[in-house]
Design an enzyme around this catalytic site. Structure first.
Site, PDB file in Angstrom:
ATOM      1  N   SER A  98       0.766  -1.204  -0.018  1.00 55.16           N
ATOM      2  CA  SER A  98      -0.030   0.079  -0.023  1.00 55.16           C
ATOM      3  C   SER A  98       0.840   1.115   0.188  1.00 55.16           C
ATOM      4  O   SER A  98       0.155   2.432  -0.088  1.00 55.16           O
ATOM      5  CB  SER A  98      -0.860   0.039   1.170  1.00 55.16           C
ATOM      6  OG  SER A  98      -2.134  -0.875   1.118  1.00 55.16           O
TER       7      SER A  98
ATOM      8  N   LYS B 185       0.244   3.753  -2.491  1.00 57.78           N
ATOM      9  CA  LYS B 185      -0.865   4.714  -2.316  1.00 57.78           C
ATOM     10  C   LYS B 185      -0.100   6.150  -2.615  1.00 57.78           C
ATOM     11  O   LYS B 185      -0.681   7.265  -2.843  1.00 57.78           O
ATOM     12  CB  LYS B 185      -1.621   4.692  -1.433  1.00 57.78           C
ATOM     13  CG  LYS B 185      -2.560   3.405  -1.628  1.00 57.78           C
ATOM     14  CD  LYS B 185      -3.659   3.160  -0.223  1.00 57.78           C
ATOM     15  CE  LYS B 185      -4.499   2.329  -0.570  1.00 57.78           C
ATOM     16  NZ  LYS B 185      -3.875   0.728  -0.382  1.00 57.78           N
TER      17      LYS B 185
ATOM     18  N   SER C  95      -6.036   3.879   4.518  1.00 54.61           N
ATOM     19  CA  SER C  95      -5.407   2.938   3.188  1.00 54.61           C
ATOM     20  C   SER C  95      -6.514   2.165   2.545  1.00 54.61           C
ATOM     21  O   SER C  95      -6.375   1.031   2.151  1.00 54.61           O
ATOM     22  CB  SER C  95      -4.331   1.976   3.865  1.00 54.61           C
ATOM     23  OG  SER C  95      -3.590   1.560   2.819  1.00 54.61           O
TER      24      SER C  95
ATOM     25  N   LYS D 218       3.324   6.099   4.845  1.00 54.95           N
ATOM     26  CA  LYS D 218       2.248   5.338   4.677  1.00 54.95           C
ATOM     27  C   LYS D 218       2.907   4.080   4.808  1.00 54.95           C
ATOM     28  O   LYS D 218       4.223   3.521   4.732  1.00 54.95           O
ATOM     29  CB  LYS D 218       2.303   5.500   3.086  1.00 54.95           C
ATOM     30  CG  LYS D 218       1.004   4.507   2.605  1.00 54.95           C
ATOM     31  CD  LYS D 218      -0.295   5.070   2.922  1.00 54.95           C
ATOM     32  CE  LYS D 218      -1.349   4.039   2.731  1.00 54.95           C
ATOM     33  NZ  LYS D 218      -1.416   2.949   3.603  1.00 54.95           N
TER      34      LYS D 218
END
Length: 437
Positions: free
Chosen positions: A64, A67, A128, A253
């Protein structure tokens, strides 16, 4: 006699004064750190300098953390006026299915419902949300397949060297219920090196600092006061109130998939100093992927930067014993000029290093005579040279095209008019007689 000695020292185009001061070394594989991950890197967020790295050039799964690139492209599209925060998006069938798929990180999105870009962005950054990320890719590019092309194009533009983006969310393509982006395969994965992830974080923070306003939130309520109200909790364990809280942490993140393991790109700022850390596939003592270790090891990296280095400033005091900061002007009406700089140069320095920096004052070639001496006329505020800090060591950065120059412009504090021919002739005779006798 003192001025004469100084004049003779100006017989070349450069005035050099040595100041031996401490400076950091790029620390690759430093024994003081115990990092158990497939790759790791620590970078100065101001300069892009690599402070520590392990296997930083190896492309690995990022899950993730993908992102972050979606965030960049969304913020860029908003900046360019292509989309806006209040713009609404009607949920497509693909987004609906993936936003409500069991086992995937998500903020549930309703079929045919409309959500603002801001709502989707918050869901993606804080919770997320995979469905939210895919929805934003459709807002920006029309389809996720076209968005993936934009992701790879932007990576190239930003100077990435080891990267392969296949979707906007960071999911493994085989988890996308057969709806992976056109132009990609079912077994494709998002893969980026630690150094390129640090580069992405660098540009996110520098180009769109507002990204930290959202990534620093420990939680936020999605659609408060509606039947869809949901408390979105941030997965960043370094934030305030979290299990591995780290002072100054405010982004960026996390990522977790069976393929990528536990990954994390973090950043923290203390006293105006910011570092970026990246951990790819953190392992525990049994060499198993560990969600906790990505935060524990990120703390170690950040501690290394904040505790082992100090900020040192460089100015005119570093290059001369003459604290009045003057230079001789042999042909001037006044035979010296006071010099100044607008602001000292600040650098992060490894505390244990000493005597490794050469600081030099270099005069502009167009401002000196054939014998190398500074010449009049000189105007107040005129640039006459540069203060140059030379590390004398190999320094590595996360990018090649924007390596910072450690220089500071040097200016004249007052004007110096050129002396008349009669005065200059008299001085020459005086100097000749002085040498003769």
């Amino acid at each position: 006699m003192k001025k004469k000695t100084v004049k003779q020292s100006l017989a070349v185009l450069m005035i050099s004064f040595m100041a031996m001061t401490p400076f950091q070394q790029t620390a690759h594989g430093k024994s003081t750190l115990e990092i158990n991950a497939d790759a790791a890197i620590l970078v100065e967020a101001d300069t892009g300098k690599i402070v520590y790295s392990e296997h930083e050039d190896e492309p690995l799964g990022i899950a993730s953390m993908t992102k972050m690139m979606t965030e960049y492209l969304v913020l860029e599209a908003i900046e360019k006026g292509k989309i806006d925060w209040d713009q609404t998006y009607k949920v497509s069938d693909k987004v609906y299915q993936l936003a409500n798929a069991p086992g995937l990180s998500n903020v549930p999105l309703r079929a045919d419902e409309e959500y603002t870009v801001r709502e989707l962005y918050d869901a993606m950054v804080i919770k997320s949300g995979n469905g939210a990320a895919i929805a934003l890719s459709e807002v920006v590019a029309g389809s996720e397949g076209k968005f993936v092309k934009m992701m790879n194009a932007k990576a190239k533009e930003l100077g990435f060297e080891h990267y392969h983006f296949v979707n906007s969310s960071g999911l493994s393509n085989y988890d996308m219920l057969g709806m992976y982006p056109e132009g990609t395969g079912v077994n494709d994965e998002n893969m980026v090196s630690a150094e390129d992830m640090a580069t992405l974080a660098y540009y996110l923070i520098h180009d769109f600092p507002e990204v930290l306003e959202t990534s620093s939130l420990t939680s936020k309520v999605f659609r408060p006061g509606t039947s869809e109200e949901l408390v979105m909790k941030n997965t960043n364990g370094l934030l305030k109130g979290k299990s591995y809280h780290y002072k100054g942490a405010d982004g960026l993140k996390t990522g977790t998939t069976p393929f990528a393991g536990s990954t994390f790109t973090g950043t923290a700022e203390r006293n105006g100093v910011r570092y970026i850390s990246v951990i790819l596939d953190a392992k525990d003592e049994y060499n198993q992927p560990s969600s906790a270790e990505r935060f524990i090891q990120s703390r170690e990296l950040l501690d290394y930067g904040f505790k082992q280095f100090e900020t040192v400033t460089y100015g005119l005091d570093n290059v001369e014993t003459n604290k009045e900061h003057t230079l001789p002007v042999p042909n001037g009406k006044e035979q010296e000029v006071t010099i100044k700089i607008k602001k000292p140069l600040s650098l992060r320095v490894l505390k244990q290093d000493e005597d490794k920096v050469k600081t030099t004052l270099t005069l502009d070639k167009e401002k000196v005579n054939e014998d190398g001496s500074l010449q009049a006329p000189i105007e107040k505020g005129e640039k006459i040279g540069e203060l140059v800090v030379d590390t004398q060591e190999k320094t590595e950065y996360i990018f090649d095209k924007k390596v910072p120059s450690f220089t500071v412009d040097v200016y004249a504090s007052e004007s110096v008019k050129k002396a008349s021919w009669l005065v200059r002739s008299a001085r020459s005779i005086q100097d000749f007689l002085g040498d003769l006798f």
